[in-house]
Each structure stands twice: as structure tokens, then as C-alpha cells.
Design a protein around this motif. Structure first.
Motif, PDB file in Angstrom:
ATOM      1  N   SER A  97       0.813  -1.219   0.000  1.00 36.98           N
ATOM      2  CA  SER A  97       0.000   0.000   0.000  1.00 36.98           C
ATOM      3  C   SER A  97       0.849   1.275   0.000  1.00 36.98           C
ATOM      4  CB  SER A  97      -0.978   0.005   1.169  1.00 36.98           C
ATOM      5  OG  SER A  97      -0.299  -0.135   2.388  1.00 36.98           O
ATOM      6  N   THR A  98       1.989   1.269   0.670  1.00 40.10           N
ATOM      7  CA  THR A  98       2.831   2.470   0.679  1.00 40.10           C
ATOM      8  C   THR A  98       3.349   2.763  -0.722  1.00 40.10           C
ATOM      9  OG1 THR A  98       3.466   2.042   2.973  1.00 40.10           O
ATOM     10  CG2 THR A  98       4.855   3.553   1.724  1.00 40.10           C
ATOM     11  N   LEU A  99       3.778   1.714  -1.444  1.00 38.48           N
ATOM     12  CA  LEU A  99       4.237   1.907  -2.819  1.00 38.48           C
ATOM     13  C   LEU A  99       3.089   2.409  -3.690  1.00 38.48           C
ATOM     14  CD1 LEU A  99       6.308   1.711  -5.105  1.00 38.48           C
ATOM     15  CD2 LEU A  99       5.677  -0.716  -5.338  1.00 38.48           C
ATOM     16  N   PHE A 100       1.905   1.821  -3.533  1.00 41.12           N
ATOM     17  CA  PHE A 100       0.745   2.284  -4.306  1.00 41.12           C
ATOM     18  C   PHE A 100       0.465   3.753  -4.022  1.00 41.12           C
ATOM     19  CE2 PHE A 100      -1.132  -2.259  -4.317  1.00 41.12           C
ATOM     20  CZ  PHE A 100      -0.362  -2.606  -5.415  1.00 41.12           C
ATOM     21  N   ASP A 101       0.562   4.162  -2.761  1.00 44.53           N
ATOM     22  CA  ASP A 101       0.331   5.567  -2.405  1.00 44.53           C
ATOM     23  C   ASP A 101       1.339   6.482  -3.099  1.00 44.53           C
ATOM     24  OD1 ASP A 101      -1.748   4.747  -0.787  1.00 44.53           O
ATOM     25  OD2 ASP A 101      -0.619   4.958   1.088  1.00 44.53           O
ATOM     26  N   ILE A 102       2.611   6.061  -3.117  1.00 49.99           N
ATOM     27  CA  ILE A 102       3.656   6.857  -3.776  1.00 49.99           C
ATOM     28  C   ILE A 102       3.354   6.977  -5.263  1.00 49.99           C
ATOM     29  CG2 ILE A 102       6.101   6.864  -4.452  1.00 49.99           C
ATOM     30  CD1 ILE A 102       6.624   5.461  -1.687  1.00 49.99           C
ATOM     31  N   MET A 103       3.023   5.834  -5.884  1.00 52.69           N
ATOM     32  CA  MET A 103       2.746   5.850  -7.319  1.00 52.69           C
ATOM     33  C   MET A 103       1.492   6.658  -7.639  1.00 52.69           C
ATOM     34  SD  MET A 103       3.763   2.034  -8.543  1.00 52.69           S
ATOM     35  CE  MET A 103       5.404   1.743  -9.203  1.00 52.69           C
ATOM     36  N   GLN A 104       0.463   6.532  -6.811  1.00 53.16           N
ATOM     37  CA  GLN A 104      -0.765   7.290  -7.042  1.00 53.16           C
ATOM     38  C   GLN A 104      -0.506   8.795  -6.943  1.00 53.16           C
ATOM     39  OE1 GLN A 104      -3.702   6.126  -8.238  1.00 53.16           O
ATOM     40  NE2 GLN A 104      -4.089   8.308  -8.477  1.00 53.16           N
ATOM     41  N   ARG A 105       0.364   9.187  -6.050  1.00 56.70           N
ATOM     42  CA  ARG A 105       0.713  10.609  -5.929  1.00 56.70           C
ATOM     43  C   ARG A 105       1.349  11.107  -7.228  1.00 56.70           C
ATOM     44  NH1 ARG A 105       5.464  13.025  -2.130  1.00 56.70           N
ATOM     45  NH2 ARG A 105       5.463  15.104  -3.029  1.00 56.70           N
ATOM     46  N   GLU A 106       2.264  10.300  -7.789  1.00 56.16           N
ATOM     47  CA  GLU A 106       2.914  10.692  -9.046  1.00 56.16           C
ATOM     48  C   GLU A 106       1.881  10.830 -10.164  1.00 56.16           C
ATOM     49  OE1 GLU A 106       6.118  11.598  -9.184  1.00 56.16           O
ATOM     50  OE2 GLU A 106       6.335  11.062  -7.068  1.00 56.16           O
ATOM     51  N   VAL A 107       0.932   9.893 -10.221  1.00 56.82           N
ATOM     52  CA  VAL A 107      -0.113   9.927 -11.253  1.00 56.82           C
ATOM     53  C   VAL A 107      -1.033  11.128 -11.026  1.00 56.82           C
ATOM     54  CG1 VAL A 107      -2.153   8.717 -12.138  1.00 56.82           C
ATOM     55  CG2 VAL A 107      -0.029   7.445 -11.712  1.00 56.82           C
ATOM     56  N   SER A 108      -1.475  11.331  -9.793  1.00 58.92           N
ATOM     57  CA  SER A 108      -2.393  12.433  -9.465  1.00 58.92           C
ATOM     58  C   SER A 108      -1.795  13.792  -9.788  1.00 58.92           C
ATOM     59  CB  SER A 108      -2.771  12.391  -7.985  1.00 58.92           C
ATOM     60  OG  SER A 108      -3.496  11.227  -7.703  1.00 58.92           O
ATOM     61  N   GLU A 109      -0.489  13.902  -9.648  1.00 62.51           N
ATOM     62  CA  GLU A 109       0.181  15.176  -9.910  1.00 62.51           C
ATOM     63  C   GLU A 109       0.655  15.288 -11.360  1.00 62.51           C
ATOM     64  OE1 GLU A 109       2.959  16.102  -6.788  1.00 62.51           O
ATOM     65  OE2 GLU A 109       1.428  15.769  -5.240  1.00 62.51           O
ATOM     66  N   GLY A 110       0.213  14.343 -12.213  1.00 61.81           N
ATOM     67  CA  GLY A 110       0.505  14.418 -13.640  1.00 61.81           C
ATOM     68  C   GLY A 110       1.920  14.070 -14.029  1.00 61.81           C
ATOM     69  N   ARG A 111       2.620  13.362 -13.139  1.00 57.55           N
ATOM     70  CA  ARG A 111       4.023  13.032 -13.412  1.00 57.55           C
ATOM     71  C   ARG A 111       4.225  11.611 -13.915  1.00 57.55           C
ATOM     72  NH1 ARG A 111       4.945  16.161  -8.300  1.00 57.55           N
ATOM     73  NH2 ARG A 111       4.847  14.163  -7.241  1.00 57.55           N
ATOM     74  N   ALA A 112       3.135  10.805 -13.987  1.00 61.34           N
ATOM     75  CA  ALA A 112       3.313   9.402 -14.359  1.00 61.34           C
ATOM     76  C   ALA A 112       1.993   8.786 -14.815  1.00 61.34           C
ATOM     77  CB  ALA A 112       3.865   8.614 -13.175  1.00 61.34           C
ATOM     78  N   PHE A 113       2.126   7.635 -15.462  1.00 54.31           N
ATOM     79  CA  PHE A 113       1.015   6.760 -15.829  1.00 54.31           C
ATOM     80  C   PHE A 113       1.372   5.369 -15.327  1.00 54.31           C
ATOM     81  CE2 PHE A 113       1.338  10.037 -19.061  1.00 54.31           C
ATOM     82  CZ  PHE A 113       0.039  10.512 -19.127  1.00 54.31           C
ATOM     83  N   TRP A 114       0.365   4.571 -14.978  1.00 56.56           N
ATOM     84  CA  TRP A 114       0.653   3.205 -14.542  1.00 56.56           C
ATOM     85  C   TRP A 114      -0.400   2.263 -15.107  1.00 56.56           C
ATOM     86  CZ3 TRP A 114      -2.587   0.113 -11.704  1.00 56.56           C
ATOM     87  CH2 TRP A 114      -3.648   0.735 -11.067  1.00 56.56           C
ATOM     88  N   GLU A 115      -0.069   0.968 -15.119  1.00 57.20           N
ATOM     89  CA  GLU A 115      -1.014  -0.052 -15.552  1.00 57.20           C
ATOM     90  C   GLU A 115      -0.601  -1.398 -14.969  1.00 57.20           C
ATOM     91  OE1 GLU A 115      -0.980  -0.709 -19.781  1.00 57.20           O
ATOM     92  OE2 GLU A 115       1.130  -1.248 -19.801  1.00 57.20           O
ATOM     93  N   TRP A 116      -1.586  -2.300 -14.886  1.00 57.46           N
ATOM     94  CA  TRP A 116      -1.319  -3.687 -14.546  1.00 57.46           C
ATOM     95  C   TRP A 116      -1.050  -4.420 -15.855  1.00 57.46           C
ATOM     96  CZ3 TRP A 116      -0.287  -5.127  -9.832  1.00 57.46           C
ATOM     97  CH2 TRP A 116      -0.857  -4.447  -8.750  1.00 57.46           C
ATOM     98  N   ALA A 117      -0.031  -5.258 -15.887  1.00 56.00           N
ATOM     99  CA  ALA A 117       0.297  -6.008 -17.101  1.00 56.00           C
ATOM    100  C   ALA A 117      -0.770  -7.036 -17.431  1.00 56.00           C
ATOM    101  CB  ALA A 117       1.655  -6.698 -16.945  1.00 56.00           C
ATOM    102  N   ASP A 118      -1.597  -7.392 -16.464  1.00 57.66           N
ATOM    103  CA  ASP A 118      -2.665  -8.360 -16.745  1.00 57.66           C
ATOM    104  C   ASP A 118      -3.984  -7.665 -17.117  1.00 57.66           C
ATOM    105  OD1 ASP A 118      -3.253  -7.428 -14.198  1.00 57.66           O
ATOM    106  OD2 ASP A 118      -3.299  -9.395 -13.268  1.00 57.66           O
ATOM    107  N   ALA A 119      -3.881  -6.388 -17.518  1.00 60.52           N
ATOM    108  CA  ALA A 119      -5.064  -5.660 -17.976  1.00 60.52           C
ATOM    109  C   ALA A 119      -5.637  -6.303 -19.240  1.00 60.52           C
ATOM    110  CB  ALA A 119      -4.718  -4.196 -18.247  1.00 60.52           C
ATOM    111  N   MET A 120      -4.787  -7.006 -19.979  1.00 58.57           N
ATOM    112  CA  MET A 120      -5.204  -7.768 -21.153  1.00 58.57           C
ATOM    113  C   MET A 120      -4.567  -9.144 -21.068  1.00 58.57           C
ATOM    114  SD  MET A 120      -5.085  -5.171 -24.395  1.00 58.57           S
ATOM    115  CE  MET A 120      -3.428  -4.539 -24.180  1.00 58.57           C
TER     116      MET A 120
END
Length: 126
Positions: A97-120
Motif C-alpha cells: 500500500s505504501t508503494l501504491f500511495d507513492i505511485m498514485q501521488r505521481e499519477v495524481s500530480e501528472g508526473r506518471a502513468f501506470w497499468e497492470w500487465a494483466d489488464a489484457m
């Protein structure tokens, strides 16, 4: 790839740019030594993130440092492609969860995009 006794192979590294594969999955190879099918799932997941180029190089460096620290603190394996693209192995039962929070902050602030590789699902014909 790690050969198994039944003629299949185990994915031995974090798949970086392929959908539907993860570390430890059991796969079949074609005659030209490419993955042609998934025979069994390891239940690992791959979380991928792409950082947006920053006008201020210091901002990008700080984002990378935060993400690396979060990955290390969670005890997870990762692979970087250059300095802006990372793939993280998420083993079954792991909830970083801490890593997810860090990554979500980057996405929310427009600095990153993320995805799950099993999305397809995996396809040998994409």
C-alpha cells in the motif's frame, strides 16, 4: 526462461512490455523460441509505471528516488528500462500500500502513468 521437466518454461524475469505474463508463469515456446501460450499462472502480477519527462530534471530525480525507495521498502523486485519506465513484481498475497500511495501521488500530480500487465490476456499475435 527456466526450462521445466514437462517441456514448458518458467518466466525467470519480470516481463517488461508484454501483457498477460508475470514472473514464474509457466509457458510454452514456439519453434522460433517465442512464448506461444500460457500453461499456468504463478499468480504474480506486474505493475508498470511510466514517468513523464519533467521540465525540471530535479523533479524527475525526486520522483524516481521516491519510487525506488517505496519498492525497496516493500521488498519487491523491479526492473527499470531507462530512468522513466519501471516494472514491479507483485507476488501473491502482497499488498504494498505504501508503494501504491507513492505511485498514485505521481499519477495524481501528472508526473506518471501506470497499468497492470494483466489488464489484457497474453496473446502471441499482438
Amino acid at each position: 526462461m527456466k526450462p521445466l521437466d514437462d517441456g514448458t518454461f518458467s518466466i525467470a524475469s519480470i516481463p517488461f512490455q508484454t501483457y498477460g505474463l508475470a514472473l514464474g508463469d509457466r509457458v510454452r515456446l514456439s519453434a522460433n523460441v517465442q512464448v506461444s501460450g500460457v500453461m499456468g499462472s504463478s499468480s504474480h502480477r506486474v505493475l508498470r509505471m511510466l514517468l513523464v519527462p519533467a521540465p525540471d530534471p530535479k523533479q524527475l530525480t525526486e520522483s524516481i528516488d521516491r519510487i525506488r525507495t517505496g519498492i525497496d521498502a516493500a521488498g519487491l523486485l523491479s526492473v527499470w528500462n531507462g530512468d522513466r519506465h519501471v516494472a514491479v513484481d507483485i507476488p501473491p498475497g502482497t499488498h504494498p500500500s505504501t508503494l501504491f500511495d507513492i505511485m498514485q501521488r505521481e499519477v495524481s500530480e501528472g508526473r506518471a502513468f501506470w497499468e497492470w500487465a494483466d489488464a489484457m490476456p497474453f496473446s502471441a499475435h499482438r
